[in-house]
Design an enzyme around this catalytic site. Sequence first.
Site, short mmCIF file in Angstrom:
data_model
loop_
_atom_site.label_atom_id
_atom_site.label_comp_id
_atom_site.label_asym_id
_atom_site.label_seq_id
_atom_site.Cartn_x
_atom_site.Cartn_y
_atom_site.Cartn_z
CD GLU A 52 -2.53 0.99 2.75
OE1 GLU A 52 -3.65 1.96 2.73
OE2 GLU A 52 -2.22 0.00 3.40
CE LYS A 75 -7.44 1.41 3.47
NZ LYS A 75 -6.28 1.51 4.07
CB CYS A 98 -4.34 -2.00 4.38
SG CYS A 98 -3.48 -2.36 5.99
CB SER A 153 -0.35 -4.50 8.38
OG SER A 153 -0.76 -4.86 9.80
CG ASN A 198 12.64 14.20 40.12
OD1 ASN A 198 12.82 13.01 40.03
ND2 ASN A 198 11.76 14.98 40.34
#
Length: 613
Positions: free
Chosen positions: A44, A111, A163, A191, A424
Amino acid sequence: MRTYRIGGATINQTPLDWKGNLERIKKVLVEARKNGVEILCLPELCITGYGCEDLFLSQWLPEKALSLIPQLVAETEGLLTTLTLPLRHKGLLYNCAIVVKNKQILGIYAKQYMALDGVHYEPRWFNPWPIGLVEDFEIDGETYPIGDLTFDVDDWKVGFEICEDAWRGPVRPACRLKERGVNLILNPSASHFAMQKTLDRIKLVENSSLDFNCTYVYANLLGNEAGRMIYDGEIMVAQRGKILLRNQLLSFRAFELCYGDFKADQSTQENNEAVAPVLSKQEEFPRACALALFDYMRKSRTKGYTLSLSGGADSATCAIMVAEMVKRGIEQLGKESFCSAIGFDELAEKPEKEIVYTIFNTAYQGTVNSSEATLNAAKYLADSIGARFFSWTIDSSVEAYTSIIETALNRKLSWEQDDLALQNIQARSRSPIIWMLTNITNTLLLTTSNRSEGDVGYATMDGDTSGSLAPISSVDKHFIRQWLIYAQKEMGYEGLRFINQLPPTAELRPQDQKQTDEDDLMPYHIMVEIEKLAIRDHKSPLEVFTELKAADLEPEDLLRQHVRKFFRLWSRNQWKRERLAPAFHLDEFNVDPRTWCRFPILSAGFEEELALL
C-alpha cells in the site's frame, strides 16, 4: 489448467524520497520479470510511503506521485501489478492501486474503508470510495475507470482489498467480490508491526481464501519508514484456507520478492519449505527493534547512538538492540553493504565489535548513591558487545545545584523533607553531559523509558527521559526483564549475567534505603495486568479490580491499593507522556499520545470511579 507465477513484494520506502522510492520499485519490477512472475502485489502507498502524515493534505504530493507512474508502467512488460499511491479525484483524496498489465493501465481500484483505531488516522487524509461506484480518471490525456473495480485476466477474475478493507468484517469488499465471481484477491497493505500480530494476519489470509473461495495474496510494507511505525514486510499467498507461501519477516534488505506457482482451480499442492515459520515474541522483539534502529540511523544520517548505561534492565535492553542491529545487518546484507548503508564504508574490513565501538557510545554516570554492582554490570555488558564505554561521576554537578537552591531557600535540603527533589536533581544532572557527548560524536541519544514507567510517570523529565529516541517505550517492564534472561540464555549475550541478577532500581536514594522500583510502585507483573485492562481495554477502576480479583493474583486489599495507585499516577502524569521522545511501536498498544493513547492532561483523576473501590 496451467500454473501462474504469482507473488508479492515488500519494499522499504521513505516519505519524500522520490528518487529512492522509484528506484526500489523499478528494481522489484525488474526482478519479478526476470523470475517470470506474472501477477505481483506491491504494498500500500509504496510510491509515496504510508507515513507522509499531513503532507497527504497537500495538492502537490499526489500530483508528484502520479507523475512517476509512466516510468513504472514502462517496467511492467509481461506483468500484472499494482502501483499504489494517493490520488486526488474531484477534490477528494483516495488511497488507490493503479492496475497495470503488460505496460497498459487497466484501471484504478480505490480503498473503501479507512483505519481509525490505535495508531491509525486515515480519515484525516483519505476518503472512503463509495461501494459500487465507478467513474473516469485522466492520466496523461487518457481516461481510465476508477473505483470499485474487478479485472478479467486469463483464468483469473481479479479483485482488491487494500489493508483496512480486509479487516472490516463481516461486511467487507471480499463479500461483494465473491458475488462477482472473483477468484484472485490482491491485498496491498501497510500494516504496522506489533509482536505476534502476524498470527492475526495469517488467520485473516487463510480464512479469506476459504470463505471467499479464492487465491488470496497479501503484501506488506517493510522497515521503519517514517520514525515510529515499523513494517515487517510480510508476504503471503493462501488457497483453500491454507498458507502456501510466506516469507520471513523484518528483513534489512531494501526489498524482497516472494513468489510461487499457483493454479486458478486452487489445486496447488502445499510445500512446507515455501512457508516460513512464525517466530516467538522473544525472537520478534530484537528483530523489529534492530531493524528500526538501522533505518532510523541511516535515514536520519547520523553517526550512531549514545546511551547512558546504568547497569539496569532498560538501558541494557537498548544496548543489546544496537548490538543486534550490527549483527543482523552484517548477517543479512554482508559487512560491506551494511557499513555502506550506515555511512561507514571504511569499516567494511573491521571486526564486528569494532563497528559497534565506532557507532555506539555508552556512559555510566554514577553518584554517591550508585553501587559498584551496577557499575561493574554496565562495564561488563559494554565490553561484551564492543561498545565504547565511559565512566564518570556527577556528584559535583548535583552538589552545585543543591547548594544554589539551599542558599536561595536559606535552609538545608533533607531526604525526609525533599526526597523527590533530591532524587530528580541526580537524574537531571546526567542529562547535559550525555547530551554533550552525543553532540560531539554526531549521534542520537537513546532514552531508556519503558511503557510501565510511562503509565505511572516513574521517570524524571529532562533527566532519564532526555533524548532523541525511546526505542523500548512501548514495551512493558515485566516483558523486558523476562526477555533479558532469554537474551542471555538463548541468544548468547553472556554480558547480561550481572544485570539479570540485580533487582530494578533507580539508585537515587542513599544506598542504606535499599531503593527498588517495585517497592516504589508495585510488582511489575501486577502493573502489566492492570495496564492491559485499564489502558488497552479502557475499563473503569472497578471493572479492573473485579476482573483481577477473580484472577487471584495477590491479596484483595493489596490489589485494591495497586489499582488505586495506578489510576492516580496515570491521571497526574499525562504531561510526561506528552513529552516523551519519539518511540517505536512494538507491542499491541502503547501509551504515546501521538500514536496510540490520548488522555487529557487535566482531569478529575477518576475521583468518583476510585471511590467505588
